[in-house]
Design an enzyme around this catalytic site. Sequence first.
Site, PDB file in Angstrom:
ATOM      1  N   CYS A  97      34.324  30.129  47.032  1.00 48.95           N
ATOM      2  CA  CYS A  97      35.627  30.685  47.429  1.00 48.95           C
ATOM      3  C   CYS A  97      35.590  31.267  48.847  1.00 48.95           C
ATOM      4  O   CYS A  97      36.633  31.614  49.407  1.00 48.95           O
ATOM      5  CB  CYS A  97      36.066  31.748  46.435  1.00 48.95           C
ATOM      6  SG  CYS A  97      36.123  31.102  44.763  1.00 48.95           S
ATOM      7  N   HIS A 388      45.019  30.547  43.729  1.00 51.88           N
ATOM      8  CA  HIS A 388      43.735  30.542  44.437  1.00 51.88           C
ATOM      9  C   HIS A 388      43.070  29.166  44.364  1.00 51.88           C
ATOM     10  O   HIS A 388      42.239  28.916  43.499  1.00 51.88           O
ATOM     11  CB  HIS A 388      42.847  31.636  43.802  1.00 51.88           C
ATOM     12  CG  HIS A 388      41.431  31.642  44.244  1.00 51.88           C
ATOM     13  ND1 HIS A 388      41.035  31.404  45.548  1.00 51.88           N
ATOM     14  CD2 HIS A 388      40.278  31.871  43.540  1.00 51.88           C
ATOM     15  CE1 HIS A 388      39.717  31.471  45.616  1.00 51.88           C
ATOM     16  NE2 HIS A 388      39.235  31.740  44.417  1.00 51.88           N
ATOM     17  N   CYS A 419      35.282  37.480  47.861  1.00 49.03           N
ATOM     18  CA  CYS A 419      34.141  37.273  46.969  1.00 49.03           C
ATOM     19  C   CYS A 419      34.037  35.791  46.632  1.00 49.03           C
ATOM     20  O   CYS A 419      35.026  35.068  46.703  1.00 49.03           O
ATOM     21  CB  CYS A 419      34.302  38.094  45.694  1.00 49.03           C
ATOM     22  SG  CYS A 419      35.849  37.768  44.825  1.00 49.03           S
TER      23      CYS A 419
HETATM   24  C1  LIG Z   1      35.353  34.151  43.572  1.00 46.34           C
HETATM   25  C2  LIG Z   1      36.606  33.877  42.821  1.00 46.34           C
HETATM   26  O1  LIG Z   1      37.669  33.757  43.384  1.00 46.34           O
HETATM   27  S1  LIG Z   1      36.485  33.843  41.144  1.00 46.34           S
HETATM   28  C3  LIG Z   1      38.026  33.254  40.545  1.00 46.34           C
HETATM   29  C4  LIG Z   1      37.980  31.809  40.269  1.00 46.34           C
HETATM   30  N1  LIG Z   1      39.128  31.449  39.467  1.00 46.34           N
HETATM   31  C5  LIG Z   1      39.104  31.489  38.141  1.00 46.34           C
HETATM   32  O2  LIG Z   1      38.105  31.807  37.531  1.00 46.34           O
HETATM   33  C6  LIG Z   1      40.384  31.108  37.435  1.00 46.34           C
HETATM   34  C7  LIG Z   1      40.617  32.034  36.308  1.00 46.34           C
HETATM   35  N2  LIG Z   1      41.835  31.686  35.593  1.00 46.34           N
HETATM   36  C8  LIG Z   1      41.834  30.949  34.452  1.00 46.34           C
HETATM   37  O3  LIG Z   1      40.802  30.479  34.006  1.00 46.34           O
HETATM   38  C9  LIG Z   1      43.157  30.749  33.744  1.00 46.34           C
HETATM   39  O4  LIG Z   1      44.206  30.768  34.665  1.00 46.34           O
HETATM   40  C10 LIG Z   1      43.389  31.876  32.676  1.00 46.34           C
HETATM   41  C11 LIG Z   1      42.330  31.722  31.578  1.00 46.34           C
HETATM   42  C12 LIG Z   1      43.302  33.257  33.284  1.00 46.34           C
HETATM   43  C13 LIG Z   1      44.795  31.762  32.063  1.00 46.34           C
HETATM   44  O5  LIG Z   1      45.005  30.473  31.663  1.00 46.34           O
HETATM   45  P1  LIG Z   1      46.272  30.095  30.767  1.00 46.34           P
HETATM   46  O6  LIG Z   1      46.126  30.685  29.418  1.00 46.34           O
HETATM   47  O7  LIG Z   1      46.448  28.644  30.906  1.00 46.34           O
HETATM   48  O8  LIG Z   1      47.434  30.877  31.492  1.00 46.34           O
HETATM   49  P2  LIG Z   1      48.984  30.688  31.417  1.00 46.34           P
HETATM   50  O9  LIG Z   1      49.475  30.405  32.754  1.00 46.34           O
HETATM   51  O10 LIG Z   1      49.365  29.751  30.322  1.00 46.34           O
HETATM   52  O11 LIG Z   1      49.446  32.142  31.059  1.00 46.34           O
HETATM   53  C14 LIG Z   1      49.326  32.671  29.754  1.00 46.34           C
HETATM   54  C15 LIG Z   1      50.580  33.436  29.463  1.00 46.34           C
HETATM   55  O12 LIG Z   1      50.683  34.522  30.373  1.00 46.34           O
HETATM   56  C16 LIG Z   1      51.967  34.512  30.973  1.00 46.34           C
HETATM   57  N3  LIG Z   1      51.858  35.038  32.339  1.00 46.34           N
HETATM   58  C17 LIG Z   1      50.923  34.728  33.271  1.00 46.34           C
HETATM   59  N4  LIG Z   1      51.176  35.392  34.405  1.00 46.34           N
HETATM   60  C18 LIG Z   1      52.278  36.132  34.192  1.00 46.34           C
HETATM   61  C19 LIG Z   1      53.028  37.012  34.995  1.00 46.34           C
HETATM   62  N5  LIG Z   1      52.695  37.303  36.248  1.00 46.34           N
HETATM   63  N6  LIG Z   1      54.127  37.590  34.444  1.00 46.34           N
HETATM   64  C20 LIG Z   1      54.483  37.318  33.176  1.00 46.34           C
HETATM   65  N7  LIG Z   1      53.808  36.490  32.365  1.00 46.34           N
HETATM   66  C21 LIG Z   1      52.724  35.906  32.873  1.00 46.34           C
HETATM   67  C22 LIG Z   1      52.370  33.053  30.960  1.00 46.34           C
HETATM   68  O13 LIG Z   1      53.761  32.909  31.050  1.00 46.34           O
HETATM   69  C23 LIG Z   1      51.855  32.598  29.642  1.00 46.34           C
HETATM   70  O14 LIG Z   1      52.785  33.001  28.639  1.00 46.34           O
HETATM   71  P3  LIG Z   1      53.158  32.004  27.432  1.00 46.34           P
HETATM   72  O15 LIG Z   1      51.867  31.804  26.690  1.00 46.34           O
HETATM   73  O16 LIG Z   1      54.182  32.771  26.706  1.00 46.34           O
HETATM   74  O17 LIG Z   1      53.640  30.756  28.084  1.00 46.34           O
END
Ligand SMILES: CC(=O)SCCNC(=O)CCNC(=O)[C@H](O)C(C)(C)COP(=O)(O)OP(=O)(O)OC[C@H]1O[C@@H](n2cnc3c(N)ncnc32)[C@H](O)[C@@H]1OP(=O)(O)O
Length: 432
Positions: A97, A388, A419
Site C-alpha cells: 500500500c 483503497h 501503512c
Molecule cells: C495497509 C493497508 O491499507 S491494509 C488494508 C487493506 N485492505 C483490506 O484489508 C480490505 C478490508 N476490507 C474487506 O475485506 C471488506 O471490505 C470487508 C470485510 C471489511 C467488508 O466486506 P463486505 O461484507 O463485502 O462489505 P459490504 O460492503 O457488503 O458492507 C457490509 C454492510 O455494511 C454496510 N456499510 C458499509 N459501509 C457503510 C457505511 N459507511 N454506512 C452505512 N452502511 C455501511 C453495507 O451497506 C452492507 O450492508 P448490507 O449488508 O445491509 O448490504
Amino acid sequence: MAAPTRPTPARRAAIVGGNRIPFARSNSAYAQASNQDMLTATIDGLVARFGLQGKQLGEVVAGAVLKHARDFNLTRESVLGSRLSATTPAYDVQQACGTGLEAAILVANKIALGQIESGIAGGVDTTSDAPLAVSDDLRRVLIGLNNAKTVQDRLKALGRIRPGMIAPEIPRNAEPRTGLAMGEHAAITAKEWQIGREEQDELAVASHRNMAAAYDRGFFDDLVTPFLGLSRDNNLRPESSVEKLATLKPVFGRGEGATMTAGNSTPLTDGASTVLLGSDEWAAENGLPVLAHLVDAQTAAVDYVHGGEGLLMAPVYAMPVMLARNGLSLQDFDFYEIHEAFASTVLSSLKAWEDEDFCKTRLGLDRPLGSIDRSKLNVNGSSLAAGHPFAATGGRIVAQLAKQLHEAGPGKRGLISVCAAGGQGVVAILES
Ligand SMILES: CC(=O)SCCNC(=O)CCNC(=O)[C@H](O)C(C)(C)COP(=O)(O)OP(=O)(O)OC[C@H]1O[C@@H](n2cnc3c(N)ncnc32)[C@H](O)[C@@H]1OP(=O)(O)O
C-alpha cells in the site's frame, strides 16, 4: 547522540498536480477494466490536464500490488498506450500500500539529484480482475505440455492432469507469514491500544462527509477525471451516520471487544492515480503551476511476525526519524494525511505517538511525540471514503495534500503517513 540533520539538497522536487480516476468498489463500475486500462487512462488524464501530448518526460514510475503475469512491464506498457511520447522511460515499483507514495519519492529524489527534470509517479490496483494462478502441480504439467515436441509427449503430459490440480489459487488479502487478514492484524492492534467502536465510527463518518463536501465545492475538479461512467468515488456515503454504523456487525476481531466493521474498514477497491513532478525550472519553462514540494520521506519496517509490533504500525516508527532529521515536531504541520486503512489504524498510531512509555521504550525518544490538532486531519476525506485501491492510494494522497497546501498559501507544511502490508510504512513531508 543528536539526530543527523538532513543535508540541504541542491533542489527540491515540485508537485505540479495530480490526476486519478474515481475509485470504484470491487466488482462494480470497473469490473471489466484491467490495471493497464486504468493506469493508461489516468496518465492520459494528466497528459490532457497539463498539455503533455507527445512530450518526453524523465521517467514514469508506478506499480500495482496485484498483477497478472502479462503486467510484468505494466508502467512501460501503460506509457506506450498513452499520449506521452513513446520515448519516455518507465518502470514498475511495489511496496504494497506504500507503492504510490514510494513511486513519488523515487521520482522526486531523481529530480532533486538532477538526474531527471520531470516525471510521473503512480499506482493502480484492481481486486475485480485479480490474478488467479493455477496450482504448482498443474503449472508444471502445462509447462511440460508447452515444451512437448511430439503429439505423443503432449498426450503424455495431458494425461498427468488430475482433477485435484485444477482448483485455482486465489490471491488472499492476508499476510503470507501469519495467514491473518490485514483487518485481523489491525484488530489485534486496536485491542492493544483500546480503540473504541464509537471513535472509529466517528472517524469514518468524518471521512465520508469531508470528502463529499470537497467534491461539492469543486476541490476534486482538477484532481479526478471521470472514467467508465463514474465521476465520483462510488464508495462515498455522506448520508451515513455514527448511529447507522453502530448497527453493523464486526468483521475483524472476535468476541465482546470486536469493533471493526465494514463501515470503519476500507472496502476492496479498483482505481488508479498519478502525480506529475518536476524541477521548478522545468515547471516554469513549461508554464506549469507548482502546488507544493516533496521535502523529505522515510520508510520503516516492524517485526510483526514474532509479535514485536502491530502489522500496520511501521509509520509510527518512521515518523520520529524523519521529524528529527528535519528539526520538526509532530505539531509543526498545517495538515495531516494519515491513510485510513482502517479507522482503528489511524487511532492506534495517534495514541502511540501520545504514549510516553511507548515513545520512550519502543521509539527510543525522551518524551512522547504528542497529540495533533484533529481538525487538521484528513480534511478532504481519506481512504475510508474514497476506497483503497492499494497502490493508488499514495498518489491520491500526495495530489490531494499538494492541492490543500497550495490553497492554504505559501509556507504551509503537510505530513503523510501510509501503512503497508508486510509490516512496512512510508511517511513524507510536503511544503507549499
Ligand atoms: C495497509 C493497508 O491499507 S491494509 C488494508 C487493506 N485492505 C483490506 O484489508 C480490505 C478490508 N476490507 C474487506 O475485506 C471488506 O471490505 C470487508 C470485510 C471489511 C467488508 O466486506 P463486505 O461484507 O463485502 O462489505 P459490504 O460492503 O457488503 O458492507 C457490509 C454492510 O455494511 C454496510 N456499510 C458499509 N459501509 C457503510 C457505511 N459507511 N454506512 C452505512 N452502511 C455501511 C453495507 O451497506 C452492507 O450492508 P448490507 O449488508 O445491509 O448490504
